[in-house]
Design a protein around this motif. Structure first.
Motif, PDB file in Angstrom:
ATOM      1  N   ARG A   1      16.964  10.272   4.692  1.00  0.00           N
ATOM      2  CA  ARG A   1      15.293  10.051   5.690  1.00  0.00           C
ATOM      3  C   ARG A   1      14.835   8.919   4.401  1.00  0.00           C
ATOM      4  NH1 ARG A   1      10.507  14.884   4.232  1.00  0.00           N
ATOM      5  NH2 ARG A   1      13.088  15.840   2.684  1.00  0.00           N
ATOM      6  N   VAL A   2      14.688   8.401   3.065  1.00  0.00           N
ATOM      7  CA  VAL A   2      14.485   7.321   2.543  1.00  0.00           C
ATOM      8  C   VAL A   2      15.407   6.366   3.257  1.00  0.00           C
ATOM      9  CG1 VAL A   2      14.461   5.833   0.361  1.00  0.00           C
ATOM     10  CG2 VAL A   2      13.775   8.568   0.923  1.00  0.00           C
ATOM     11  N   ARG A   3      16.516   6.071   3.938  1.00  0.00           N
ATOM     12  CA  ARG A   3      17.462   4.968   4.421  1.00  0.00           C
ATOM     13  C   ARG A   3      16.592   4.843   5.193  1.00  0.00           C
ATOM     14  NH1 ARG A   3      22.788   3.786   3.737  1.00  0.00           N
ATOM     15  NH2 ARG A   3      22.528   5.193   2.379  1.00  0.00           N
ATOM     16  N   ILE A   4      16.337   5.604   6.758  1.00  0.00           N
ATOM     17  CA  ILE A   4      15.869   5.771   7.146  1.00  0.00           C
ATOM     18  C   ILE A   4      14.508   4.799   7.436  1.00  0.00           C
ATOM     19  CG2 ILE A   4      14.945   6.810   9.983  1.00  0.00           C
ATOM     20  CD1 ILE A   4      17.761   8.871   9.350  1.00  0.00           C
ATOM     21  N   ALA A   5      13.179   5.261   7.237  1.00  0.00           N
ATOM     22  CA  ALA A   5      12.248   4.493   6.429  1.00  0.00           C
ATOM     23  C   ALA A   5      12.454   3.550   6.174  1.00  0.00           C
ATOM     24  CB  ALA A   5      11.393   5.769   5.819  1.00  0.00           C
ATOM     25  N   LEU A   6      13.279   2.874   5.043  1.00  0.00           N
ATOM     26  CA  LEU A   6      13.382   1.887   4.731  1.00  0.00           C
ATOM     27  C   LEU A   6      14.064   0.638   6.000  1.00  0.00           C
ATOM     28  CD1 LEU A   6      14.969   1.956   0.962  1.00  0.00           C
ATOM     29  CD2 LEU A   6      12.285   0.721   1.583  1.00  0.00           C
ATOM     30  N   HIS A   7      15.010   1.406   6.079  1.00  0.00           N
ATOM     31  CA  HIS A   7      15.741   0.246   7.510  1.00  0.00           C
ATOM     32  C   HIS A   7      14.560  -0.252   8.893  1.00  0.00           C
ATOM     33  CE1 HIS A   7      18.628  -2.121   9.919  1.00  0.00           C
ATOM     34  NE2 HIS A   7      17.865  -0.973  10.773  1.00  0.00           N
ATOM     35  N   HIS A   8      13.934   1.274   9.219  1.00  0.00           N
ATOM     36  CA  HIS A   8      13.159   0.780  10.293  1.00  0.00           C
ATOM     37  C   HIS A   8      11.496   0.869  10.004  1.00  0.00           C
ATOM     38  CE1 HIS A   8      16.182   1.915  12.918  1.00  0.00           C
ATOM     39  NE2 HIS A   8      16.260   3.226  12.687  1.00  0.00           N
ATOM     40  N   THR A   9      10.965   0.498   8.673  1.00  0.00           N
ATOM     41  CA  THR A   9       9.473   0.890   8.425  1.00  0.00           C
ATOM     42  C   THR A   9       9.640  -0.397   7.831  1.00  0.00           C
ATOM     43  OG1 THR A   9       9.141   2.840   9.342  1.00  0.00           O
ATOM     44  CG2 THR A   9       7.218   1.547   8.072  1.00  0.00           C
ATOM     45  N   HIS A  10       9.896   0.054   6.100  1.00  0.00           N
ATOM     46  CA  HIS A  10       9.298  -0.674   5.310  1.00  0.00           C
ATOM     47  C   HIS A  10       9.803  -2.194   4.915  1.00  0.00           C
ATOM     48  CE1 HIS A  10       7.298   3.219   4.487  1.00  0.00           C
ATOM     49  NE2 HIS A  10       8.219   3.654   4.378  1.00  0.00           N
ATOM     50  N   LEU A  11      11.207  -2.178   5.139  1.00  0.00           N
ATOM     51  CA  LEU A  11      11.534  -3.122   5.068  1.00  0.00           C
ATOM     52  C   LEU A  11      11.185  -4.453   6.212  1.00  0.00           C
ATOM     53  CD1 LEU A  11      14.882  -2.999   3.655  1.00  0.00           C
ATOM     54  CD2 LEU A  11      13.125  -3.582   2.300  1.00  0.00           C
ATOM     55  N   PRO A  12      11.341  -4.079   7.523  1.00  0.00           N
ATOM     56  CA  PRO A  12      10.579  -4.696   7.941  1.00  0.00           C
ATOM     57  C   PRO A  12       9.004  -5.485   8.014  1.00  0.00           C
ATOM     58  CG  PRO A  12      11.628  -3.078   9.637  1.00  0.00           C
ATOM     59  CD  PRO A  12      11.563  -2.765   7.798  1.00  0.00           C
ATOM     60  N   LYS A  13       8.243  -4.251   7.357  1.00  0.00           N
ATOM     61  CA  LYS A  13       6.655  -4.848   6.978  1.00  0.00           C
ATOM     62  C   LYS A  13       6.850  -5.124   6.276  1.00  0.00           C
ATOM     63  CE  LYS A  13       2.520  -3.085   6.141  1.00  0.00           C
ATOM     64  NZ  LYS A  13       1.335  -3.127   7.522  1.00  0.00           N
TER      65      LYS A  13
ATOM     66  N   ALA B   1       0.770  -1.314   0.096  1.00  0.00           N
ATOM     67  CA  ALA B   1      -0.284   0.028   0.181  1.00  0.00           C
ATOM     68  C   ALA B   1       0.344   0.340  -0.230  1.00  0.00           C
ATOM     69  CB  ALA B   1      -0.811  -0.335   1.573  1.00  0.00           C
ATOM     70  N   ASN B   2       2.206   1.376   0.525  1.00  0.00           N
ATOM     71  CA  ASN B   2       2.532   2.339   0.127  1.00  0.00           C
ATOM     72  C   ASN B   2       3.971   2.241  -0.919  1.00  0.00           C
ATOM     73  OD1 ASN B   2       5.531   3.456   1.410  1.00  0.00           O
ATOM     74  ND2 ASN B   2       4.344   4.168   2.424  1.00  0.00           N
ATOM     75  N   GLU B   3       4.220   3.889  -0.643  1.00  0.00           N
ATOM     76  CA  GLU B   3       5.118   4.187  -2.204  1.00  0.00           C
ATOM     77  C   GLU B   3       6.108   3.398  -2.717  1.00  0.00           C
ATOM     78  OE1 GLU B   3       5.616   8.038  -3.931  1.00  0.00           O
ATOM     79  OE2 GLU B   3       5.241   9.031  -1.697  1.00  0.00           O
ATOM     80  N   HIS B   4       6.992   3.454  -0.759  1.00  0.00           N
ATOM     81  CA  HIS B   4       8.346   2.904  -0.863  1.00  0.00           C
ATOM     82  C   HIS B   4       8.922   1.574  -0.972  1.00  0.00           C
ATOM     83  CE1 HIS B   4       8.476   7.774   0.922  1.00  0.00           C
ATOM     84  NE2 HIS B   4       9.849   7.252   0.584  1.00  0.00           N
ATOM     85  N   ARG B   5       7.660   1.245  -0.468  1.00  0.00           N
ATOM     86  CA  ARG B   5       7.182  -0.581  -0.069  1.00  0.00           C
ATOM     87  C   ARG B   5       6.893  -0.622  -1.966  1.00  0.00           C
ATOM     88  NH1 ARG B   5       4.646   0.499   4.619  1.00  0.00           N
ATOM     89  NH2 ARG B   5       2.925   0.074   4.344  1.00  0.00           N
ATOM     90  N   ARG B   6       6.261   0.073  -2.469  1.00  0.00           N
ATOM     91  CA  ARG B   6       6.308  -0.636  -3.769  1.00  0.00           C
ATOM     92  C   ARG B   6       7.363  -0.536  -4.832  1.00  0.00           C
ATOM     93  NH1 ARG B   6       1.038   1.490  -3.683  1.00  0.00           N
ATOM     94  NH2 ARG B   6       2.344   4.329  -3.746  1.00  0.00           N
ATOM     95  N   ALA B   7       7.892   1.064  -4.434  1.00  0.00           N
ATOM     96  CA  ALA B   7       9.452   1.167  -5.270  1.00  0.00           C
ATOM     97  C   ALA B   7      10.406   0.345  -4.960  1.00  0.00           C
ATOM     98  CB  ALA B   7       9.880   2.819  -4.292  1.00  0.00           C
ATOM     99  N   THR B   8       9.960  -0.543  -3.325  1.00  0.00           N
ATOM    100  CA  THR B   8      11.383  -1.675  -2.869  1.00  0.00           C
ATOM    101  C   THR B   8      10.910  -2.651  -3.360  1.00  0.00           C
ATOM    102  OG1 THR B   8      11.598  -0.425  -0.773  1.00  0.00           O
ATOM    103  CG2 THR B   8      11.981  -2.585  -1.143  1.00  0.00           C
ATOM    104  N   LEU B   9       9.903  -2.690  -4.095  1.00  0.00           N
ATOM    105  CA  LEU B   9       9.683  -4.281  -4.423  1.00  0.00           C
ATOM    106  C   LEU B   9       9.674  -4.409  -6.303  1.00  0.00           C
ATOM    107  CD1 LEU B   9       6.403  -5.560  -2.712  1.00  0.00           C
ATOM    108  CD2 LEU B   9       8.190  -6.304  -2.195  1.00  0.00           C
ATOM    109  N   ASN B  10       9.775  -2.732  -7.022  1.00  0.00           N
ATOM    110  CA  ASN B  10       9.515  -2.747  -8.225  1.00  0.00           C
ATOM    111  C   ASN B  10      11.399  -2.823  -8.260  1.00  0.00           C
ATOM    112  OD1 ASN B  10       7.556  -2.845  -9.404  1.00  0.00           O
ATOM    113  ND2 ASN B  10       7.567  -0.601  -8.627  1.00  0.00           N
TER     114      ASN B  10
END
Length: 135
Positions: free
Chosen positions: A85-97, A38-47
């Motif tokens: 901000r992307v680095r921190i958000a990926l490490h603490h929120t998006h990659l764990p989810k 649902a989140n744009e950062h997670r979709r960008a990660t998966l892409n």
């Protein structure tokens, strides 16, 4: 009746044995998968992972790709600050989810991020991608 109870137990045991120690083969609820993408950062990660060779990237390369993709959607963002901000958000929120949803493997110690999702996750990304420009 005892025979059917034994059969039921045997079926459950064989299902548990088939999932392996990681449990990745167990099916996930659609809500879990939809929430994960649902989140744009997670979709960008998966892409980014989907387009990488062997579906694996180093963490720093992943941060660069996600920051570039998200920045393209909002050019006003400052590059160094935005990347941090992307680095921190990926490490603490998006990659764990994503890891909790069993779509990726994230090894923080080695810095390897690998896509382990299935066809459903790839199909969702394919369906959502044309609409991202309209968010």
């Amino acid at each position: 009746m005892d025979e059917s109870r034994e059969l039921g137990t045997r079926d459950i045991q064989s299902i548990d044995e088939g999932t392996g120690s990681s449990g990745r083969e167990r099916s996930l609820s659609p809500d879990t998968i939809l929430s994960a993408v649902a989140n744009e950062h997670r979709r960008a990660t998966l892409n980014a992972l989907d387009n990488a060779s062997e579906k694996t990237l180093e963490y720093d390369a992943l941060v660069d790709r996600v920051a570039d993709r998200v920045r393209n959607e909002d050019p006003r963002r400052e590059s160094d600050e935005h990347q941090q901000r992307v680095r921190i958000a990926l490490h603490h929120t998006h990659l764990p989810k994503l890891e909790e949803a069993r779509i990726i493997d994230y090894e923080a110690e080695t810095g390897h991020v690998r896509f382990v999702g299935g066809e459903l996750e790839q199909d969702l990304l394919t369906l959502v991608e044309p609409y991202e420009a309209y968010e």
